[in-house]
Structure formats: C-alpha cells, structure tokens
Write a protein that holds these residues in place. Structure first.
Motif, PDB file in Angstrom:
ATOM      1  N   LEU A 339      44.020  74.989  51.628  1.00 14.00           N
ATOM      2  CA  LEU A 339      43.918  75.180  50.185  1.00 14.00           C
ATOM      3  C   LEU A 339      44.630  76.463  49.754  1.00 14.00           C
ATOM      4  O   LEU A 339      45.315  76.489  48.720  1.00 14.00           O
ATOM      5  CB  LEU A 339      42.450  75.229  49.751  1.00 14.00           C
ATOM      6  CG  LEU A 339      42.219  75.413  48.250  1.00 14.00           C
ATOM      7  CD1 LEU A 339      42.802  74.253  47.457  1.00 14.00           C
ATOM      8  CD2 LEU A 339      40.735  75.581  47.936  1.00 14.00           C
ATOM      9  N   GLN A 340      44.501  77.535  50.539  1.00 13.40           N
ATOM     10  CA  GLN A 340      45.181  78.786  50.213  1.00 13.40           C
ATOM     11  C   GLN A 340      46.702  78.597  50.217  1.00 13.40           C
ATOM     12  O   GLN A 340      47.405  79.090  49.323  1.00 13.40           O
ATOM     13  CB  GLN A 340      44.800  79.881  51.201  1.00 13.40           C
ATOM     14  CG  GLN A 340      45.595  81.171  51.055  1.00 13.40           C
ATOM     15  CD  GLN A 340      45.422  81.827  49.712  1.00 13.40           C
ATOM     16  OE1 GLN A 340      44.334  82.261  49.354  1.00 13.40           O
ATOM     17  NE2 GLN A 340      46.496  81.895  48.929  1.00 13.40           N
ATOM     18  N   MET A 341      47.220  77.871  51.195  1.00 13.82           N
ATOM     19  CA  MET A 341      48.667  77.682  51.257  1.00 13.82           C
ATOM     20  C   MET A 341      49.152  76.755  50.153  1.00 13.82           C
ATOM     21  O   MET A 341      50.294  76.870  49.694  1.00 13.82           O
ATOM     22  CB  MET A 341      49.073  77.164  52.636  1.00 13.82           C
ATOM     23  CG  MET A 341      48.832  78.173  53.768  1.00 13.82           C
ATOM     24  SD  MET A 341      49.425  79.864  53.421  1.00 13.82           S
ATOM     25  CE  MET A 341      51.194  79.601  53.258  1.00 13.82           C
ATOM     26  N   ALA A 342      48.303  75.829  49.699  1.00 21.79           N
ATOM     27  CA  ALA A 342      48.656  75.032  48.517  1.00 21.79           C
ATOM     28  C   ALA A 342      48.739  75.935  47.295  1.00 21.79           C
ATOM     29  O   ALA A 342      49.589  75.742  46.422  1.00 21.79           O
ATOM     30  CB  ALA A 342      47.634  73.923  48.307  1.00 21.79           C
ATOM     31  N   MET A 343      47.869  76.948  47.226  1.00 23.27           N
ATOM     32  CA  MET A 343      47.925  77.916  46.131  1.00 23.27           C
ATOM     33  C   MET A 343      49.219  78.717  46.177  1.00 23.27           C
ATOM     34  O   MET A 343      49.786  79.072  45.136  1.00 23.27           O
ATOM     35  CB  MET A 343      46.715  78.850  46.192  1.00 23.27           C
ATOM     36  CG  MET A 343      45.392  78.188  45.863  1.00 23.27           C
ATOM     37  SD  MET A 343      43.963  79.252  46.227  1.00 23.27           S
ATOM     38  CE  MET A 343      44.252  80.640  45.111  1.00 23.27           C
ATOM     39  N   VAL A 344      49.704  79.028  47.384  1.00 22.80           N
ATOM     40  CA  VAL A 344      50.976  79.749  47.517  1.00 22.80           C
ATOM     41  C   VAL A 344      52.109  78.919  46.932  1.00 22.80           C
ATOM     42  O   VAL A 344      52.915  79.411  46.128  1.00 22.80           O
ATOM     43  CB  VAL A 344      51.237  80.087  48.996  1.00 22.80           C
ATOM     44  CG1 VAL A 344      52.673  80.586  49.192  1.00 22.80           C
ATOM     45  CG2 VAL A 344      50.250  81.138  49.500  1.00 22.80           C
ATOM     46  N   ALA A 345      52.172  77.636  47.317  1.00 26.08           N
ATOM     47  CA  ALA A 345      53.220  76.761  46.788  1.00 26.08           C
ATOM     48  C   ALA A 345      53.070  76.579  45.284  1.00 26.08           C
ATOM     49  O   ALA A 345      54.068  76.561  44.543  1.00 26.08           O
ATOM     50  CB  ALA A 345      53.174  75.405  47.506  1.00 26.08           C
ATOM     51  N   ALA A 346      51.829  76.462  44.797  1.00 23.77           N
ATOM     52  CA  ALA A 346      51.594  76.281  43.369  1.00 23.77           C
ATOM     53  C   ALA A 346      52.032  77.506  42.571  1.00 23.77           C
ATOM     54  O   ALA A 346      52.518  77.380  41.441  1.00 23.77           O
ATOM     55  CB  ALA A 346      50.117  75.994  43.123  1.00 23.77           C
ATOM     56  N   SER A 347      51.873  78.699  43.148  1.00 22.21           N
ATOM     57  CA  SER A 347      52.278  79.926  42.467  1.00 22.21           C
ATOM     58  C   SER A 347      53.779  79.945  42.227  1.00 22.21           C
ATOM     59  O   SER A 347      54.245  80.371  41.160  1.00 22.21           O
ATOM     60  CB  SER A 347      51.869  81.145  43.296  1.00 22.21           C
ATOM     61  OG  SER A 347      50.487  81.157  43.537  1.00 22.21           O
ATOM     62  N   VAL A 348      54.525  79.504  43.217  1.00 25.97           N
ATOM     63  CA  VAL A 348      55.980  79.429  43.061  1.00 25.97           C
ATOM     64  C   VAL A 348      56.329  78.398  42.002  1.00 25.97           C
ATOM     65  O   VAL A 348      57.142  78.642  41.098  1.00 25.97           O
ATOM     66  CB  VAL A 348      56.646  79.072  44.404  1.00 25.97           C
ATOM     67  CG1 VAL A 348      58.153  78.874  44.222  1.00 25.97           C
ATOM     68  CG2 VAL A 348      56.370  80.147  45.441  1.00 25.97           C
ATOM     69  N   ALA A 349      55.699  77.218  42.085  1.00 25.35           N
ATOM     70  CA  ALA A 349      56.007  76.133  41.156  1.00 25.35           C
ATOM     71  C   ALA A 349      55.653  76.483  39.721  1.00 25.35           C
ATOM     72  O   ALA A 349      56.289  75.992  38.781  1.00 25.35           O
ATOM     73  CB  ALA A 349      55.258  74.867  41.581  1.00 25.35           C
TER      74      ALA A 349
END
Length: 485
Positions: A339-349
C-alpha cells in the motif's frame, strides 16, 4: 403498639434502602465486571440475536448472515470469501473480528449510537438498532483481476485512485475463506488451528500488514529527493557515478545487473535501474534530505489507518553514508508495504500531491439512509510539481523503453518501475519481485489508477524472479480492469 409499628416500618425502610443500594451496586458499579465475566453469555446472545449489517463492493454485498436457530442465532456468511478476505477480515463467534469487520464493528453490529433515530433513544426505550452497512471504495473488477493474476503465487497487490486516495484493490495471496471461522463449533476450531499453523500464513494481509524491502522501486523516492534538492537538474546530463561504486568508508563494491551504468544520465539510470547511480545520488542528497522525502511519501508513519491499521513502512534515519547508499536503493533497513508503494506511484501520478488512502466510501443505516461519508481526503505535497512531471516522464520511459515493457496497456500511457529486492543474511533469501505503476487512458484527463505489486519468489524460480517478469503483468491486469471498467 404504635411504637412497635414505627420500629417495624423503619426497619422495613432500612431493608428497602439496603436492597436499592445493593441493586445499584450490582447494576452500576459491578456491571462492567459481570459484562466481562467469561461465564456471562448474555452479551454474546444479544450480539448475535439479529443479522449483522453488510460490507458492500459496488452495489453488491459481499457478506451476509445465516439464521442457525441456536442461542448465538446469526452467523456471518461471505460471498467470494477468499477474494475479499484482505478487506472484510472475519467476524467469528469464537475468535472475534478483524480488518473491516473489526474497524466498523459498532456500525455492523448495530451498537453504534449514530444508528439511533434520536440521541439517547436506545437508552430510554431499551431497543437495539439493526446493523448498518459499510460501502467500500473497492473496484470489484480490479480486485478480481489482481486475485486471478496472482493465482497460486504468494504476494500482494494494492491499487489506489491517485486523485482521491480511494483504494480500488487490496489483495493478498494465499488467502482463506473467513466463513469457515464464523461459527463456534469444532469445525471452526479445526480451521483456526490449521490456518494459524500454515507456514504460508493465509490470514496475514500482505498488502497492509507485511513490509518488504522495496528494492529498486524505491529509486522513485531517491530520484524525487535528488531532483527536489537540485543534486540533479537535467534528466539527460551524465551523473558522475562509477561502475562499480565503492560504498563510502568501506571496501564494498556495489555493482549493477545491467550494462551502461557508468556515468549514466538519470533517464538512462532509471530505465536500466542502475544501483550505482542511485546509491551515489542518495549519498549526495544526504540523510536529512532522503529522510525528509521518504517521510513526505509516508515512510515512518505509524498512524496510518484505512480504517484498520497499516504496518509502518520504514526508512532508517540513523545510518552512515554506506548504509545510506544501500537504503537509497531500497535495501538495508528500508521496508515498505505494498500500500505504501502504491502511494509512492500515486504521488507521482497526482502531480506531487498524495491523498491519504481510504477504504470506506460511506456508511448506511439498515433502511439505506446515510450515516457518514468519507468526503474529500486531505492532501499533502510530497515533491515539487516540476519534479513529479519529470518523474512521470522517467516512469513512462521505463515502460516504453526499459524494464517495464510487460506493463504496457494499449490505449493508455503507463509509467512504472521494476524492482527485485534481495533479503536474508548475505542476500540468501529468495528475492521479491516488485512493480509500481500508474496508468492514464488516452481519453482521460488524469491518471485513474496507481498500483503496487509484490511477488514472493520461490526457490524453484529463484533465477527467474524479476519485477518485469512476475509483477509487471499483474499490475497490467489491474490497470486494464480499472481503465476499461
């Protein structure tokens, strides 16, 4: 004679007062003690005397209640139990509740005062509210796509809508059927013992309750730190990084899996996933800068709830320069949940902004009236918008020209980052395959989904464990399900 009557009356009054005092002592002072006494079954009988409210995905409940006709009358049922177990958890007459069943237990069981038609209504009337319903943010098609793509492999998937923080999928495999734990008979006991003794830990929610070394997917964070700090200003300017790179203050030589990393540009290093370049960039940024960026993304936050708790993802802030180099490529003590790494990708997007992820869209009374809604989630700036724009460019290059080609979706722009994380003493453990990504359909104005996938490799396929080969196709299936849904 009158005197004796007065004495008798006074004595009776004294007895009445004593009776009232004793009743008050039992019902008020000692009530909690009696309620908590294991021999007192009345709270359990009352709790299970009516159907439990439902957990809903889309427009369909994925839970139900079955009338057993016994003292503990209603027993929990689940539709597609293994598919939704990482969301629902279980509600067991013998073993309690977990995950959403636990976090929303008051509403589902009818005990939440918000369900009463008027304040203190239940206290006055002695009635019990019908259980309410919990409507989730889950996209059923994305959840099924992730579950089926993982198949028999051990791993997890988390998917988020970048602009809102809505959790679209949360999958962990191997899974289990929570209905097998619902009752209090010997079958439930046998299942409980079997699941707890299973070395594959099917009841562990790997998407939110297990942390992994994120490996090269953490290079998204390191690149953000380097760009924000001005350590790198041009994506296509060579970075003076040797190959191999000797970690500062040691004789340890860090190498790469691919060629062309010596003095590579940031664009080349990102597409080729050059360990040497990103380790040096982390050292150049420094502990303070790397720690601040990691914290902005959500690392070292022990308070994240969705509404159930999420394990803390960590970036070690008490490291020397050599350890910092390893931390900056997602190794050493760096650990993250999917979930944390999905947040990383979402921050970029989402242009450098991250919104807190959440799983409950709204809660309803039994008749369908609204109790509460999630509303707009607060956002925080993770990186400069210009940094996010350049990271989107780098992540798109990974899919179009680099190691993430297996995540490409026709009719959409996809950005991604592969990772293969080493772990164990001397890296003796079977590596973990990672992939983080986001996707935007050609007709959409913004990315609709950000995904993180981790697959725990086996000894049999140790040489074939890679983010590109194992994790990227799973992410692609989830992104396609969201974009076409």
């Amino acid at each position: 004679m009158t005197r004796h009557i007065r004495h008798a009356a006074a004595f009776c009054a004294l007895l009445l007062v004593a009776l009232v005092v004793n009743a008050a002592r039992v019902q008020v002072v000692q009530a909690p003690e009696y309620d908590d006494n294991p021999a007192n079954r009345r709270p359990d009988i009352a709790r299970y005397q009516q159907p439990r409210g439902d957990i809903v995905v889309g427009d369909e409940p994925v839970t139900g209640s079955r009338d057993t006709g016994e003292h503990l009358r209603y027993e929990r049922t689940y539709a597609n139990g293994p598919l939704y177990a990482p969301i629902t958890g279980f509600a067991s007459q013998a073993y309690g509740t977990t995950l959403l069943e636990h976090a929303e237990d008051g509403l589902l069981s009818g005990a939440d005062p918000m369900l009463a038609p008027l304040p203190l209504w239940n206290d006055v009337t002695g009635t019990h509210n019908a259980g309410g319903d919990v409507v989730t943010t889950i996209n059923g098609a994305a959840q099924r796509a992730a579950f089926e793509a993982l198949g028999r492999r051990t791993g997890a998937v988390a998917a988020i809508e970048p602009s809102t923080g809505r959790i679209l999928a949360l999958v962990s495999t191997p899974s289990y059927d929570p209905q097998s734990l619902s009752g209090n008979d010997t079958a439930a006991t046998r299942t409980w013992n079997r699941l707890n003794g299973d070395p594959d830990k099917p009841m562990l929610n790997r998407a939110v309750h297990r942390t992994y070394p994120p490996g090269s997917t953490f290079k998204v964070v390191t690149a953000a730190a380097a760009l924000d700090a001005g350590v790198v200003r041009d994506l296509d300017a060579p970075i003076r990084a040797p190959d191999p790179y000797t970690l500062p203050g040691t004789r340890t030589r860090l190498t790469n899996e691919s060629d062309g990393c010596r003095d590579a540009t940031l664009r080349e290093a990102f597409e080729r996933s050059c360990n040497t370049v990103f380790a040096k960039l982390g050292v150049d940024v420094g502990v303070t800068g790397m720690a601040a960026t990691a914290k902005a993304f959500g690392f070292n936050d022990a308070g994240l709830r969705i509404p159930f708790s999420v394990a803390r993802s960590t970036f070690d802030t008490s490291v020397d320069r050599a350890q910092l180099g390893l931390s900056s490529i997602g190794q050493y003590n760096t650990r993250a949940t999917p979930l944390q790494m999905a947040m990383v990708a979402a921050s970029v997007a989402n242009g450098g902004q991250v919104r807190s992820p959440y799983l409950v869209e709204r809660t309803l009374r039994a008749g369908g009236s609204l109790v509460a809604t999630a509303g707009s989630q607060p956002s925080r700036e993770v990186m400069r918008p210009s940094t996010a724009a350049r990271l989107k460019e780098l992540m798109t290059g990974v899919v179009e020209n680099g190691t993430g080609a297996n995540a490409a979706v026709r009719g959409a722009t996809v950005g991604g980052k592969t990772g293969t994380a080493q772990h164990g003493v001397g890296n003796s453990g079977t590596p973990y395959a990672w992939f983080v990504s986001w996707a935007q359909a050609d007709q959409d104005l913004e990315p609709k989904v950000a995904v993180a996938v981790v697959v725990e490799g086996t000894a049999a396929d140790r040489e074939g464990v890679s983010g590109s080969g194992l994790a990227a196709p799973i992410a692609r299936a989830v992104m396609e399900a969201v974009l076409t849904g």
